[in-house]
Enzyme design. Structure first.
Site, PDB file in Angstrom:
ATOM      1  N   ASN A   1      -1.280  -9.477   4.510  1.00 43.58           N
ATOM      2  CA  ASN A   1      -1.107  -8.064   4.796  1.00 43.58           C
ATOM      3  C   ASN A   1      -0.837  -7.303   3.503  1.00 43.58           C
ATOM      4  O   ASN A   1      -0.709  -7.920   2.437  1.00 43.58           O
ATOM      5  CB  ASN A   1       0.036  -7.891   5.804  1.00 43.58           C
ATOM      6  CG  ASN A   1      -0.103  -6.611   6.618  1.00 43.58           C
ATOM      7  OD1 ASN A   1      -0.879  -5.711   6.276  1.00 43.58           O
ATOM      8  ND2 ASN A   1       0.654  -6.519   7.685  1.00 43.58           N
TER       9      ASN A   1
ATOM     10  N   GLN B   1       0.817  -1.216   0.000  1.00 38.58           N
ATOM     11  CA  GLN B   1       0.000   0.000   0.000  1.00 38.58           C
ATOM     12  C   GLN B   1       0.845   1.258   0.000  1.00 38.58           C
ATOM     13  O   GLN B   1       0.326   2.353  -0.275  1.00 38.58           O
ATOM     14  CB  GLN B   1      -0.929   0.001   1.216  1.00 38.58           C
ATOM     15  CG  GLN B   1      -0.180   0.175   2.539  1.00 38.58           C
ATOM     16  CD  GLN B   1      -1.063  -0.017   3.747  1.00 38.58           C
ATOM     17  OE1 GLN B   1      -1.577  -1.105   3.996  1.00 38.58           O
ATOM     18  NE2 GLN B   1      -1.250   1.046   4.515  1.00 38.58           N
TER      19      GLN B   1
ATOM     20  N   CYS C   1      -5.113   0.392   3.426  1.00 37.79           N
ATOM     21  CA  CYS C   1      -5.201  -1.018   3.803  1.00 37.79           C
ATOM     22  C   CYS C   1      -6.622  -1.550   3.604  1.00 37.79           C
ATOM     23  O   CYS C   1      -6.831  -2.683   3.170  1.00 37.79           O
ATOM     24  CB  CYS C   1      -4.764  -1.215   5.249  1.00 37.79           C
ATOM     25  SG  CYS C   1      -5.661  -0.189   6.418  1.00 37.79           S
TER      26      CYS C   1
ATOM     27  N   HIS D   1      -5.852  -1.354  11.600  1.00 36.69           N
ATOM     28  CA  HIS D   1      -5.270  -1.811  10.340  1.00 36.69           C
ATOM     29  C   HIS D   1      -6.128  -2.928   9.742  1.00 36.69           C
ATOM     30  O   HIS D   1      -6.421  -3.908  10.421  1.00 36.69           O
ATOM     31  CB  HIS D   1      -3.843  -2.303  10.599  1.00 36.69           C
ATOM     32  CG  HIS D   1      -3.138  -2.773   9.375  1.00 36.69           C
ATOM     33  ND1 HIS D   1      -3.003  -1.982   8.253  1.00 36.69           N
ATOM     34  CD2 HIS D   1      -2.542  -3.946   9.069  1.00 36.69           C
ATOM     35  CE1 HIS D   1      -2.347  -2.656   7.323  1.00 36.69           C
ATOM     36  NE2 HIS D   1      -2.057  -3.850   7.788  1.00 36.69           N
TER      37      HIS D   1
END
Ligand code: NAG
Ligand code: NAG
Ligand code: NAG
Ligand code: NAG
Ligand code: NAG
Length: 351
Positions: free
Chosen positions: A308, A149, A155, A288
């Site tokens: 992630n 990102q 995110c 997150h």
């Protein structure tokens, strides 16, 4: 007599060496030279350079401090290791300011049914036990490579896109990379924190989402390209919110498709996570968004498998495994607090 004393002295010195060794644990003692070699090696690995020497000096000191924390942790007996990952040259404050942000809590809507209508029905009698002991959607082709990102707090876009890419592959068999940038430009209209509901609703209302190839990620907000926005390549029917604070129910959903979720990444150990099952203290104030792409058990340790969006030089090639089935109903790092998934026809026919 003399030799007897020698033997005793020898024994005593070996014993004290042993004591010294075991009491100092296994934390490496590193010379300045060794640290500088590690730093230079790290810079090469990341193809990173700084604008001037002063900046390099500053980053070196931060790197050294992070290294100390990593070394001390890794000397202990833990289920996971820490590493000099992509965040090794930034402070915790910088990390939190750039990569974390409070995810707004969506209000009003609990769930949206396949027709896009609000719904509060949920069958809690789902077959909780009838799911596999372990699932890894990467093995089944429903997870695309880890992305980055960058400095944009997007995110939430990466997570929503990963969940849609997942269900699309499961239902259609097509591997199509979708556009996070479209969500940033056309829906959020900024790189600011966001919830996961509104981007899902946007994709529904827009009638689909463009490909990543056509509307590529730049990591900065720009005015929505409406020509690209009208390229509705992949559609979803709706999305549903999974009941909060129940890891068992969450498991049944992760067994069906990749799930959009969120965690708290505030702790330093999270920032410097290397590999293994993360079991250390973690709060549950979500900051997150991440994607749940599986679960399993290592030894006796249950874990969630999480994708992630910090590139592949963080964690296990971009993934983290988080302790599963904890005492807190919110789950490790709050993973069971908020989770939702896009719906798409024919899912029910799949086995
Ligand atoms: C390394 O970074 C420089 C600029 O900082 C760039 O020109 C170069 O292409 C990069 N190399 C690789 C292998 O990424
Ligand atoms: C490390 O921890 C595990 C699990 O807690 C334990 O079984 C093992 O004996 C420990 N090993 C050492 C060297 O302390
Ligand atoms: C969903 O809402 C629409 C109106 O927005 C309505 O026409 C339709 O009947 C609703 N569907 C269901 C299943 O309630
Ligand atoms: C769930 O199971 C219980 C007990 O078997 C039953 O009474 C209840 O009606 C079920 N609820 C739903 C929504 O199916
Ligand atoms: C928007 O996308 C179209 C088609 O991909 C492209 O031709 C156009 O230059 C883009 N507009 C802007 C303002 O970037």
């Amino acid at each position: 007599m003399a030799s007897y004393i020698h033997v005793v002295l020898l024994f005593v010195s070996i014993f004290s060496l042993f004591l010294l060794y075991s009491s100092s644990s296994l934390v490496p003692v590193r010379s300045e030279y060794e640290v500088s070699l590690l730093f230079e090696g790290w810079l090469v690995k990341l193809n990173k350079s700084y604008q001037d020497l002063a900046e390099k000096e500053k980053r070196y000191e931060i790197f050294k401090d992070n290294l100390k924390y990593v070394d001390e942790h890794n000397a202990g007996n833990h289920t996971f290791t820490l590493a000099l990952n992509v965040f090794a040259d930034i402070t915790d404050e910088e990390y939190r300011a750039t990569y974390l942000g409070t995810l707004p809590t969506p209000t009003g809507i609990d769930m949206i049914d396949d027709n896009g209508n609000e719904s509060d029905e949920y069958n809690l009698n789902e077959t909780v036990d009838a799911v596999p002991d372990s699932v890894d959607w990467r093995d089944l082709g429903a997870v695309q490579p880890v992305r980055n990102q960058g400095g944009c707090f997007s995110c939430w876009a990466f997570t929503v896109v990963a969940a849609i890419e997942g269900i699309n592959q499961i239902v259609t068999g097509d591997v199509v990379a979708l556009s996070e940038q479209q969500l940033v430009d056309c829906e959020r209209k900024s790189c600011d924190p966001y919830d996961l509901d509104r981007p899902m609703q946007y994709v529904m209302k827009n009638g689909g989402i463009d490909t990543r190839q056509d509307y590529p990620y730049t990591g900065v907000y720009a005015k929505c390209n409406t020509t690209k926005e009208s390229n509705k390549v992949v559609t979803i029917d709706g999305y549903k919110r999974i009941p909060s604070n129940n890891e068992k129910i969450l498991k049944t959903h992760v067994a069906r498709q990749p799930i959009a979720g969120a965690v708290e990444g505030y702790e330093r150990a999270f920032k410097l996570y290397g590999s293994g099952v993360f079991t250390k203290y973690c709060g549950t104030a979500l900051d997150h968004a991440v994607t749940l792409i599986g679960y399993g058990t290592e030894g006796t340790q249950d874990y969630w498998l999480i994708k992630n969006s910090w590139g592949d030089f963080w964690g296990e090639a971009g993934y983290i495994r988080l302790e599963r089935n904890v005492n807190d109903p919110a789950g490790k790092c709050g993973i069971a607090k908020t989770a939702l998934y896009p719906t798409k026809v024919n899912l029910g026919n799949r086995n």
